[in-house]
Design a protein around this motif. Structure first.
Motif, short mmCIF file in Angstrom:
data_model
loop_
_atom_site.label_atom_id
_atom_site.label_comp_id
_atom_site.label_asym_id
_atom_site.label_seq_id
_atom_site.Cartn_x
_atom_site.Cartn_y
_atom_site.Cartn_z
N LEU A 118 0.84 -1.20 0.00
CA LEU A 118 0.00 0.00 0.00
C LEU A 118 0.87 1.25 0.00
N THR A 119 0.57 2.19 -0.90
CA THR A 119 1.19 3.50 -0.85
C THR A 119 0.17 4.54 -0.42
N ILE A 120 0.57 5.39 0.51
CA ILE A 120 -0.24 6.51 0.98
C ILE A 120 0.52 7.76 0.56
N ALA A 121 0.07 8.41 -0.50
CA ALA A 121 0.88 9.47 -1.10
C ALA A 121 0.04 10.31 -2.04
N GLY A 122 0.70 11.28 -2.69
CA GLY A 122 0.04 12.17 -3.62
C GLY A 122 0.15 11.70 -5.05
N SER A 123 -0.75 12.18 -5.88
CA SER A 123 -0.78 11.83 -7.30
C SER A 123 0.01 12.84 -8.11
N ASP A 124 0.80 12.36 -9.06
CA ASP A 124 1.59 13.20 -9.96
C ASP A 124 1.00 13.10 -11.36
N SER A 125 0.41 14.20 -11.85
CA SER A 125 -0.20 14.17 -13.18
C SER A 125 0.81 13.92 -14.29
N GLY A 126 2.10 14.15 -14.01
CA GLY A 126 3.14 13.90 -15.00
C GLY A 126 3.59 12.46 -15.05
N GLY A 127 3.12 11.64 -14.12
CA GLY A 127 3.38 10.21 -14.17
C GLY A 127 4.76 9.77 -13.73
N THR B 39 -1.76 16.57 -7.40
CA THR B 39 -0.90 17.66 -7.84
C THR B 39 -1.04 17.87 -9.35
N SER B 40 -0.90 19.11 -9.77
CA SER B 40 -0.81 19.44 -11.19
C SER B 40 0.67 19.69 -11.47
N GLN B 41 1.31 18.74 -12.13
CA GLN B 41 2.74 18.88 -12.37
C GLN B 41 3.15 18.17 -13.65
N ASN B 42 4.32 18.56 -14.12
CA ASN B 42 4.90 17.94 -15.31
C ASN B 42 6.41 17.91 -15.13
N THR B 43 7.14 17.75 -16.20
CA THR B 43 8.60 17.67 -16.07
C THR B 43 9.23 19.02 -15.77
N ARG B 44 8.44 20.10 -15.83
CA ARG B 44 8.98 21.43 -15.54
C ARG B 44 8.71 21.89 -14.11
N GLY B 45 7.70 21.30 -13.45
CA GLY B 45 7.44 21.72 -12.08
C GLY B 45 6.02 21.46 -11.64
N VAL B 46 5.70 21.91 -10.42
CA VAL B 46 4.38 21.74 -9.82
C VAL B 46 3.65 23.08 -9.89
N SER B 47 2.43 23.09 -10.46
CA SER B 47 1.68 24.34 -10.58
C SER B 47 0.53 24.44 -9.59
#
Length: 258
Positions: free
Chosen positions: A9-18, A44-52
């Motif tokens: 089990l992971t308890i963590a945040g989601s990264d839209s950049g995968g 989170t809204s993020q990609n390879t450039r950063g978190v927005s």
């Protein structure tokens, strides 16, 4: 045909950049031969450039996710990542104290690779006072270790490792990726002493490496490995994932080849 895998089990945040967070954890769990379960703490809204943007989920919904997975699955190991706030950290600590998983790996996520803050300052006390004492393995990088100890690490890294153990975790994997040099030196400390794992530094930034390493340790513990063995296997496998990394977006960050 293999009919079953241990559940992790992971308890963590989601990264839209995968590349990090829940997405990296699930890829790691699968690659290391376990079935991944999730309790998402934030989106989170993020990609390879950063978190927005970061949206923290309501505590009641995180609790309901934990109820859902613990009520149905025999969970062999739990890994925590981005918790975001003091209230979330207290909730997760309370649930871990109540559920008593066989293994708990705590990745004290504070900053994204881009530098965006992913842990409120007031959450640090809850992390230190409530969650870390429950951990079987704590996996800070060097800046996170400094934040946990409230001081620069200095040159005596082994003294810092010993001080981190006094926070209550049974083992500490102090990751050396933020140090300078052609080699990365990861150090694992527990009551039995210290082991050191060295591997070459590659000339690029790997997105989600901390999430991936902590999840790999959890997966190996879930499969029955000792903490020493789990750490060695996870670090070696992460090095190979770095060697298979590539750039999927417009930023400099590489995603790992899980």
């Amino acid at each position: 045909m293999k009919t079953s895998r241990p559940n992790t089990l992971t308890i963590a945040g989601s990264d839209s950049g995968g590349g990090a967070g829940i997405q990296a954890d699930l890829k790691t769990f699968h690659a290391r031969g376990t079935h991944g379960l999730t309790a998402i703490t934030a989106v989170t809204s993020q990609n390879t450039r950063g978190v927005s943007a970061v949206h923290t989920l309501p505590l009641a919904h995180v609790r309901s996710q934990l109820d859902a997975v613990f009520d149905d699955f025999p969970i062999a190991a739990v890994k925590t990542g981005m918790l975001g706030s003091a209230a979330m950290t207290r909730l997760v600590a309370s649930e871990m104290r109540r559920r008593k998983p066989a293994w708990l790996v705590v990745d004290p996520v504070m900053l994204a690779t881009s530098g965006a803050r992913l842990l409120d300052e007031d959450a640090l006390d809850a992390l230190i006072g409530r969650l870390i004492p429950l951990a079987d393995v704590l996996t800070p990088n060097l800046p996170e270790a400094e934040a946990l100890l409230g001081r620069p690490l200095g040159r005596d890294i082994d003294a810092a490792g010993a001080d981190l153990l006094t926070l209550g975790a049974r083992g500490v994997l102090l990751k050396g990726g933020h140090a300078k040099g052609h080699e990365i030196v990861d150090r694992y400390y527990d009551a039995g002493g210290m082991i050191e794992i060295r591997h070459p530094r590659l000339p690029f930034e790997g997105h989600g490496s901390g999430c991936t390493l902590a999840s790999a340790v959890a997966a190996e513990l879930a499969k029955g490995k000792s903490p020493h063995a789990a750490v060695r296997i996870a670090v070696t496998w992460l090095d190979k994932a770095f060697q298979r990394a590539w750039r999927p977006g417009g930023g400099a960050a590489h995603v790992l080849g899980h």
